[in-house]
Design an enzyme around this catalytic site. Sequence first.
Site, mmCIF file in Angstrom:
data_model
loop_
_atom_site.group_PDB
_atom_site.id
_atom_site.type_symbol
_atom_site.label_atom_id
_atom_site.label_comp_id
_atom_site.label_asym_id
_atom_site.label_seq_id
_atom_site.Cartn_x
_atom_site.Cartn_y
_atom_site.Cartn_z
ATOM 1 N N ARG A 18 12.283 9.771 47.533
ATOM 2 C CA ARG A 18 12.967 10.636 48.153
ATOM 3 C C ARG A 18 12.477 11.927 48.116
ATOM 4 N NH1 ARG A 18 18.809 10.310 46.761
ATOM 5 N NH2 ARG A 18 17.779 10.045 44.751
ATOM 6 N N ASN A 36 18.687 6.334 49.534
ATOM 7 C CA ASN A 36 18.594 5.228 48.863
ATOM 8 C C ASN A 36 19.783 4.272 49.327
ATOM 9 O OD1 ASN A 36 16.216 6.166 47.230
ATOM 10 N ND2 ASN A 36 17.710 6.294 45.414
#
Length: 89
Positions: A18, A36
Amino acid sequence: MPIAKFEVRGLVQGVGFRFFTVRHAKSLGLTGYAKNMMDGSVEVFANGEQTSIERLHEFLKSGPERSQVDQCTIEYLNSEIQFSGFDRR
């Protein structure tokens, strides 16, 4: 401007994926987020210029050094969603 939804599968959680996505998306002038998912994938929404979205797709297919991307799909959405900035969720 187009909005793209990416689904990235493989070893993509717990490896800085990320952070990697946010860094590259911001450098390309995109807005959106990376999140996620419960199934172990990472979901990415990106809004911006078509060429920038395509470049982000290339980055996502390779991922950061510690990741292993098995699959990265892209879907363009007809939506009026507006994001401010690009962040992790």
